[in-house]
Design a protein around this motif. Sequence first.
Motif, PDB file in Angstrom:
ATOM      1  N   ALA A 229       2.853  -2.980 -20.000  1.00  0.00           N
ATOM      2  CA  ALA A 229       2.477  -2.735 -21.393  1.00  0.00           C
ATOM      3  C   ALA A 229       1.110  -2.085 -21.473  1.00  0.00           C
ATOM      4  CB  ALA A 229       2.474  -4.052 -22.149  1.00  0.00           C
ATOM      5  N   HIS A 230       1.060  -0.993 -22.197  1.00  0.00           N
ATOM      6  CA  HIS A 230      -0.225  -0.336 -22.409  1.00  0.00           C
ATOM      7  C   HIS A 230      -0.809  -0.769 -23.750  1.00  0.00           C
ATOM      8  CE1 HIS A 230       0.437   2.106 -18.865  1.00  0.00           C
ATOM      9  NE2 HIS A 230       1.702   2.181 -19.272  1.00  0.00           N
ATOM     10  N   ARG A 231       0.082  -1.234 -24.622  1.00  0.00           N
ATOM     11  CA  ARG A 231      -0.386  -1.754 -25.914  1.00  0.00           C
ATOM     12  C   ARG A 231      -0.087  -3.242 -25.954  1.00  0.00           C
ATOM     13  NH1 ARG A 231       2.176   3.402 -28.543  1.00  0.00           N
ATOM     14  NH2 ARG A 231       3.764   2.700 -27.143  1.00  0.00           N
TER      15      ARG A 231
ATOM     16  N   GLY B 231      -3.326  -5.018 -17.863  1.00  0.00           N
ATOM     17  CA  GLY B 231      -4.513  -4.867 -17.009  1.00  0.00           C
ATOM     18  C   GLY B 231      -5.085  -3.490 -17.212  1.00  0.00           C
ATOM     19  N   ARG B 232      -6.324  -3.326 -16.756  1.00  0.00           N
ATOM     20  CA  ARG B 232      -6.982  -2.031 -16.913  1.00  0.00           C
ATOM     21  C   ARG B 232      -6.240  -0.946 -16.147  1.00  0.00           C
ATOM     22  NH1 ARG B 232     -12.933  -1.951 -17.427  1.00  0.00           N
ATOM     23  NH2 ARG B 232     -13.509  -3.959 -18.279  1.00  0.00           N
ATOM     24  N   THR B 233      -6.569   0.281 -16.460  1.00  0.00           N
ATOM     25  CA  THR B 233      -5.982   1.390 -15.715  1.00  0.00           C
ATOM     26  C   THR B 233      -6.394   1.275 -14.238  1.00  0.00           C
ATOM     27  OG1 THR B 233      -5.804   3.766 -15.630  1.00  0.00           O
ATOM     28  CG2 THR B 233      -7.860   2.932 -16.481  1.00  0.00           C
ATOM     29  N   GLY B 234      -5.425   1.463 -13.355  1.00  0.00           N
ATOM     30  CA  GLY B 234      -5.704   1.373 -11.915  1.00  0.00           C
ATOM     31  C   GLY B 234      -5.648  -0.053 -11.368  1.00  0.00           C
ATOM     32  N   SER B 235      -5.259  -1.016 -12.213  1.00  0.00           N
ATOM     33  CA  SER B 235      -5.254  -2.411 -11.737  1.00  0.00           C
ATOM     34  C   SER B 235      -4.035  -2.736 -10.876  1.00  0.00           C
ATOM     35  CB  SER B 235      -5.340  -3.369 -12.930  1.00  0.00           C
ATOM     36  OG  SER B 235      -4.263  -3.135 -13.811  1.00  0.00           O
ATOM     37  N   GLY B 236      -3.015  -1.873 -10.905  1.00  0.00           N
ATOM     38  CA  GLY B 236      -1.866  -2.088 -10.016  1.00  0.00           C
ATOM     39  C   GLY B 236      -0.555  -2.406 -10.722  1.00  0.00           C
ATOM     40  N   LYS B 237      -0.522  -2.227 -12.048  1.00  0.00           N
ATOM     41  CA  LYS B 237       0.698  -2.564 -12.802  1.00  0.00           C
ATOM     42  C   LYS B 237       1.891  -1.726 -12.350  1.00  0.00           C
ATOM     43  CE  LYS B 237      -1.233  -1.432 -16.734  1.00  0.00           C
ATOM     44  NZ  LYS B 237      -2.571  -1.000 -16.291  1.00  0.00           N
ATOM     45  N   SER B 238       1.704  -0.395 -12.314  1.00  0.00           N
ATOM     46  CA  SER B 238       2.832   0.466 -11.924  1.00  0.00           C
ATOM     47  C   SER B 238       3.215   0.212 -10.479  1.00  0.00           C
ATOM     48  CB  SER B 238       2.471   1.944 -12.079  1.00  0.00           C
ATOM     49  OG  SER B 238       2.050   2.174 -13.369  1.00  0.00           O
ATOM     50  N   THR B 239       2.209  -0.030  -9.643  1.00  0.00           N
ATOM     51  CA  THR B 239       2.498  -0.273  -8.229  1.00  0.00           C
ATOM     52  C   THR B 239       3.361  -1.521  -8.082  1.00  0.00           C
ATOM     53  OG1 THR B 239       0.362   0.704  -7.721  1.00  0.00           O
ATOM     54  CG2 THR B 239       1.434  -0.517  -5.953  1.00  0.00           C
ATOM     55  N   LEU B 240       3.055  -2.546  -8.875  1.00  0.00           N
ATOM     56  CA  LEU B 240       3.871  -3.763  -8.812  1.00  0.00           C
ATOM     57  C   LEU B 240       5.325  -3.422  -9.173  1.00  0.00           C
ATOM     58  CD1 LEU B 240       2.873  -7.273 -10.037  1.00  0.00           C
ATOM     59  CD2 LEU B 240       5.154  -6.412 -10.439  1.00  0.00           C
TER      60      LEU B 240
ATOM     61  N   ASP C 149      -5.018  -1.563   0.560  1.00  0.00           N
ATOM     62  CA  ASP C 149      -4.075  -2.459  -0.111  1.00  0.00           C
ATOM     63  C   ASP C 149      -4.202  -2.252  -1.611  1.00  0.00           C
ATOM     64  OD1 ASP C 149      -3.451  -3.480   2.329  1.00  0.00           O
ATOM     65  OD2 ASP C 149      -4.700  -5.278   2.136  1.00  0.00           O
ATOM     66  N   VAL C 150      -3.089  -1.977  -2.248  1.00  0.00           N
ATOM     67  CA  VAL C 150      -3.118  -1.724  -3.686  1.00  0.00           C
ATOM     68  C   VAL C 150      -2.590  -2.942  -4.451  1.00  0.00           C
ATOM     69  CG1 VAL C 150      -2.321  -0.152  -5.485  1.00  0.00           C
ATOM     70  CG2 VAL C 150      -2.949   0.750  -3.281  1.00  0.00           C
ATOM     71  N   LEU C 151      -1.721  -3.716  -3.792  1.00  0.00           N
ATOM     72  CA  LEU C 151      -1.355  -5.037  -4.315  1.00  0.00           C
ATOM     73  C   LEU C 151      -1.871  -6.027  -3.300  1.00  0.00           C
ATOM     74  CD1 LEU C 151       2.373  -4.798  -5.485  1.00  0.00           C
ATOM     75  CD2 LEU C 151       0.303  -4.563  -6.863  1.00  0.00           C
TER      76      LEU C 151
ATOM     77  N   ARG D  59       0.846  -1.200   0.000  1.00  0.00           N
ATOM     78  CA  ARG D  59       0.000   0.000   0.000  1.00  0.00           C
ATOM     79  C   ARG D  59       0.876   1.243   0.000  1.00  0.00           C
ATOM     80  NH1 ARG D  59      -1.325  -1.914   6.017  1.00  0.00           N
ATOM     81  NH2 ARG D  59      -2.478  -3.532   4.924  1.00  0.00           N
ATOM     82  N   TYR D  60       0.303   2.356  -0.436  1.00  0.00           N
ATOM     83  CA  TYR D  60       1.085   3.591  -0.506  1.00  0.00           C
ATOM     84  C   TYR D  60       1.260   4.229   0.866  1.00  0.00           C
ATOM     85  CZ  TYR D  60       1.337   3.390  -5.534  1.00  0.00           C
ATOM     86  OH  TYR D  60       1.639   2.997  -6.811  1.00  0.00           O
ATOM     87  N   GLN D  61       0.178   4.276   1.630  1.00  0.00           N
ATOM     88  CA  GLN D  61       0.302   4.832   2.987  1.00  0.00           C
ATOM     89  C   GLN D  61       0.070   3.695   3.969  1.00  0.00           C
ATOM     90  OE1 GLN D  61      -2.147   6.453   0.892  1.00  0.00           O
ATOM     91  NE2 GLN D  61      -0.707   8.010   0.201  1.00  0.00           N
ATOM     92  N   GLU D  62       0.752   3.799   5.127  1.00  0.00           N
ATOM     93  CA  GLU D  62       0.640   2.734   6.138  1.00  0.00           C
ATOM     94  C   GLU D  62      -0.818   2.379   6.419  1.00  0.00           C
ATOM     95  OE1 GLU D  62       3.106   1.701   8.817  1.00  0.00           O
ATOM     96  OE2 GLU D  62       4.857   2.395   7.671  1.00  0.00           O
TER      97      GLU D  62
HETATM   98  N1  LIG Z   1       0.922   7.580  -5.123  1.00  0.00           N
HETATM   99  C1  LIG Z   1      -0.222   6.940  -4.851  1.00  0.00           C
HETATM  100  N2  LIG Z   1      -0.824   7.069  -3.641  1.00  0.00           N
HETATM  101  C2  LIG Z   1      -1.961   6.403  -3.349  1.00  0.00           C
HETATM  102  N3  LIG Z   1      -2.594   5.576  -4.207  1.00  0.00           N
HETATM  103  C3  LIG Z   1      -2.055   5.413  -5.427  1.00  0.00           C
HETATM  104  C4  LIG Z   1      -0.839   6.071  -5.811  1.00  0.00           C
HETATM  105  N4  LIG Z   1      -0.547   5.705  -7.076  1.00  0.00           N
HETATM  106  C5  LIG Z   1      -1.519   4.854  -7.476  1.00  0.00           C
HETATM  107  N5  LIG Z   1      -2.416   4.681  -6.479  1.00  0.00           N
HETATM  108  C6  LIG Z   1      -3.609   3.814  -6.522  1.00  0.00           C
HETATM  109  O1  LIG Z   1      -3.165   2.477  -6.678  1.00  0.00           O
HETATM  110  C7  LIG Z   1      -4.051   1.759  -7.522  1.00  0.00           C
HETATM  111  C8  LIG Z   1      -3.234   1.114  -8.634  1.00  0.00           C
HETATM  112  O2  LIG Z   1      -2.662   2.140  -9.424  1.00  0.00           O
HETATM  113  P1  LIG Z   1      -1.526   1.874 -10.496  1.00  0.00           P
HETATM  114  O3  LIG Z   1      -1.009   3.190 -10.947  1.00  0.00           O
HETATM  115  O4  LIG Z   1      -0.560   0.901  -9.946  1.00  0.00           O
HETATM  116  O5  LIG Z   1      -2.370   1.177 -11.666  1.00  0.00           O
HETATM  117  P2  LIG Z   1      -1.940   0.906 -13.166  1.00  0.00           P
HETATM  118  O6  LIG Z   1      -2.488  -0.434 -13.510  1.00  0.00           O
HETATM  119  O7  LIG Z   1      -0.477   1.105 -13.328  1.00  0.00           O
HETATM  120  O8  LIG Z   1      -2.732   2.027 -13.947  1.00  0.00           O
HETATM  121  P3  LIG Z   1      -2.340   2.797 -15.319  1.00  0.00           P
HETATM  122  O9  LIG Z   1      -2.475   1.797 -16.430  1.00  0.00           O
HETATM  123  O10 LIG Z   1      -3.387   3.865 -15.396  1.00  0.00           O
HETATM  124  O11 LIG Z   1      -0.963   3.358 -15.170  1.00  0.00           O
HETATM  125  C9  LIG Z   1      -5.095   2.745  -8.027  1.00  0.00           C
HETATM  126  O12 LIG Z   1      -6.250   2.578  -7.236  1.00  0.00           O
HETATM  127  C10 LIG Z   1      -4.462   4.084  -7.763  1.00  0.00           C
HETATM  128  O13 LIG Z   1      -5.447   5.036  -7.481  1.00  0.00           O
END
Ligand SMILES: Nc1ncnc2c1ncn2[C@@H]1O[C@H](COP(=O)(O)OP(=O)(O)OP(=O)(O)O)[C@@H](O)[C@H]1O
Length: 311
Positions: free
Chosen positions: A251-253, A80-89, A61-63, A54-57
């Motif tokens: 991957a976005h494409r 995965g769709r936007t917001g699915s957690g790819k960048s967070t992973l 949970d984002v992953l 998660r981003y904040q304690e």
């Molecule tokens: N810095 C942040 N602080 C808190 N929550 C965040 C932060 N960055 C992303 N999130 C949340 O984490 C979840 C996953 O976001 P993430 O950016 O990992 O998705 P993504 O699949 O990479 O999306 P995209 O394809 O749009 O880049 C979303 O609900 C998003 O709102």
Amino acid sequence: MNELEVELNCFQRVREYADIEPEEHLSEDHAKSLVVPASWPTSGRVEFHNVTARYQEDGPDVLRNVSFVANPGERIGLVGRTGSGKSTLGLSLLRFVNIASGQITIDGVDITKILLNRLRTSVTLIPQEPVLFSGDVHSNLDPFGESSETELASALAACTSIHVPDSSDQADHAHPAKTARPLALDTPVAANGENFSQGQRQVLSLARAMCRRSKVVLLDEATASVDHETDMHMQRVLREMFPDCTIIAIAHRLRTIMDYDRVLVMADGEIIENDTPANLVKKEGIFWDMLRNTGEYDELVQMIETKPSTS
Ligand SMILES: Nc1ncnc2c1ncn2[C@@H]1O[C@H](COP(=O)(O)OP(=O)(O)OP(=O)(O)O)[C@@H](O)[C@H]1O
């Protein structure tokens, strides 16, 4: 704004940077206990074991319970769709997010048991919008003077074989690097790389990764201003110049990762599919559905069948 105001702004910014709390503040003994062998990571095996992040304690949970293994030399596409957690992973691999439970290892070493700087210099991130500093291509590729001239020149040569088209066919006098090619080590770079297109910035970022000889490369595919042709060239360079690297690409494409070894499909912070593109198509699940929604299903599936050889 007069010159004095500009100078004062600089002063204020330096003060702000100086006041930033270090991300890692460890005693000497603790820091010593986190030292890994100089050769680490030797093979680039990345393992996620039930990772919840998660981003904040106290944030959500984002992953959620993410588990997968990226074997040495494998190329893994994250979709995965936007917001699915790819960048967070991706960010969790560099410890930019809090790992609430579970474990991430690289070559068997828990990444929370390594100095942050060591981790971040060992895993190369090629972001969507790479940062370039004012100077020249040489200083951007090797800011700490760690590579030889020959290494830098050959990395640049490999990467500049990637044709990055100009936004226009006209010579761009405001952005000379966008039109004056090929790039050389002494090509000037303006602040923030403003005289380079986004595609060129990613290409330079790739060359930077090559110089660092990273075993693990995390690529966040550029969505804007990089056309399909550039993308394909980038992928070819990744395939040819990083044959032993583990590559995890957001991957976005979908076409970018059709020839990858494996695809992880994410939804709502979880991995819901994990297999080769061919098996995922056979399975007719979420990935298959995503392919069908592109309107280019036949062409994309054809790409799996004509996958270029890495040997
Ligand atoms: N810095 C942040 N602080 C808190 N929550 C965040 C932060 N960055 C992303 N999130 C949340 O984490 C979840 C996953 O976001 P993430 O950016 O990992 O998705 P993504 O699949 O990479 O999306 P995209 O394809 O749009 O880049 C979303 O609900 C998003 O709102």
